[in-house]
Design an enzyme around this catalytic site. Structure first.
Site, PDB file in Angstrom:
ATOM      1  N   ALA A 163       0.843  -1.200   0.000  1.00  0.00           N
ATOM      2  CA  ALA A 163       0.000   0.000   0.000  1.00  0.00           C
ATOM      3  C   ALA A 163       0.875   1.245   0.000  1.00  0.00           C
ATOM      4  O   ALA A 163       1.364   1.671   1.049  1.00  0.00           O
ATOM      5  CB  ALA A 163      -0.934  -0.008   1.207  1.00  0.00           C
ATOM      6  N   PRO A 167      -4.498   9.302  -1.720  1.00  0.00           N
ATOM      7  CA  PRO A 167      -5.229  10.402  -2.355  1.00  0.00           C
ATOM      8  C   PRO A 167      -4.457  11.712  -2.190  1.00  0.00           C
ATOM      9  O   PRO A 167      -4.041  12.059  -1.084  1.00  0.00           O
ATOM     10  CB  PRO A 167      -6.553  10.438  -1.580  1.00  0.00           C
ATOM     11  N   GLU A 284      10.937  -3.978  -9.634  1.00  0.00           N
ATOM     12  CA  GLU A 284       9.514  -3.765  -9.910  1.00  0.00           C
ATOM     13  C   GLU A 284       9.310  -3.131 -11.275  1.00  0.00           C
ATOM     14  O   GLU A 284       8.391  -3.514 -12.028  1.00  0.00           O
ATOM     15  CB  GLU A 284       8.908  -2.869  -8.823  1.00  0.00           C
TER      16      GLU A 284
END
Length: 372
Positions: A163, A167, A284
């Site tokens: 996570a 926002p 990644e």
């Protein structure tokens, strides 16, 4: 009708000729990685992707994940395919054998990731993100954390998620506002996250948070939350709608005085989260680039199948000169991307993949994925 044939010939060339996988069997711990074993593994992997994952691609896109009575359901067939995937040992193929893995070369896992992305990119996010979470724990976790978390990720019992995005701050990790305050033997976490892949199905969640809000990068830490859905103070929000990859679970997450044991601090030291994430970013980014160019190649193959059959003005679309020009251009771009990705995999194995090169691979391949 969708068609996908895993590029076995190209994969064998890369693994045996470019990466010289035969030499791996001479190294301690890789004695079983003979040429015949490697070929058998990639052949079975190709068969799994062609037979199990490709048929789910359409339903994943057309129906996507659904939200009902507070529960998110994956598209029909996704769960069974995941169960078959972990039962066959694909999730743990390159994981540490000390923690339930098979310890086979990373090159085999990279090859399998390419096959998965070509057959069903959205489905591939479920095991792919679990492997990403496991990699972070493998590199930065304590011995106790590895022993506790890695076997459950390797077995597929837990799906992993990380996570990061919030926002208003996007992926600016230095500006995250989710706060983790130490209170006795626990951290109390407050804040929210958005666009979290695997957010509704994760059994292990690595939360990027601020343990020292007065600092930027040095104030970031990573906390591991076990079975988040069972923890008081944790809430999952709505299922987020996206332009593509609709079969992938993407969630909002909320933390309201969530209590996380202090021993779940990844690595055991506050302020290391930014470094830990940056350390994993080249890997990644390479995985994103690999998936993108595999999807681009699959799109090209679907197009070739179509233009061979579709007729206009009395002949196949493939017989028009302009069609051949365009297909030649796209084949060239896909091949360039594949060669670049193979180069990056070589550097990753050698421990020499830097952030700049990985970023170029991610940008080029995702750009071509969208164009093609």
């Amino acid at each position: 009708m969708q068609t996908y044939k895993a590029p076995l010939r190209d994969m064998r060339f890369v693994i045996h000729e470019m990466l010289d996988a035969e030499q791996l069997s001479k190294l301690p711990g890789y004695e079983e990685a003979t040429a015949d074993t490697i070929d058998a593994i990639i052949e079975e992997g190709a068969k799994f992707c062609e037979d199990k994952l490709l048929p789910l691609n359409r339903v994943g896109d057309e129906e996507g994940c659904t939200y009902e009575n507070g529960v998110v359901h994956t598209p029909p067939g996704f769960k069974q395919a995941y169960d078959d995937f972990v039962a066959a040992g694909w999730q743990s193929i390159s994981s540490d054998p000390n923690y339930g893995g098979q310890g086979l070369p990373t090159t085999l896992n990279s090859g399998m990731q390419e096959f998965i992305s070509g057959a069903n990119l959205a489905w591939g996010m479920y095991p792919g993100l679990s492997q990403g979470a496991a990699a972070a724990i493998q590199v930065h976790g304590s011995a106790e954390q590895k022993a506790l978390y890695l076997p459950k990720l390797a077995s597929g019992e837990w799906v992993g998620a990380i996570a990061m995005t919030e926002p208003g701050t996007g992926s600016d990790l230095q500006a995250v506002r989710t706060r983790a305050e130490r209170q006795g033997e626990n951290y109390v976490v407050n804040g929210s996250k958005t666009f979290i892949s695997n957010g509704h199905h994760c059994g292990l969640l690595i939360v990027v948070c601020k343990t020292n809000p007065a600092e930027a990068a040095r104030g970031v830490s990573l906390l591991v939350v076990e079975q988040p859905g069972e923890q008081p103070g944790f809430r999952r929000g709505r299922l987020l709608h996206k332009i593509g990859q609709k079969g992938q679970d993407t969630a909002e997450l909320f933390f309201d005085d969530l209590r996380v044991p202090a021993e779940n601090l990844l690595g055991g030291e506050e302020g290391q989260g930014f470094y830990q994430l940056m350390n994993q970013l080249p890997r990644e980014r390479l995985i994103i680039g690999l998936g993108a160019i595999a999807a681009a190649e699959a799109a090209l193959e679907h197009t070739l199948a179509y233009v061979r059959e579709r007729k206009a003005f009395g002949k196949r679309l493939l017989d028009f000169q302009n069609t051949r020009f365009r297909l030649a251009e796209r084949r060239t771009e896909v091949t360039l991307g594949q060669v670049f990705i193979d180069h990056c995999i070589q550097r990753l194995i050698a421990g020499a993949l830097d952030a700049e090169t990985a970023s170029m691979a991610k940008w080029w391949c995702t750009q071509k994925q969208c164009e093609i």
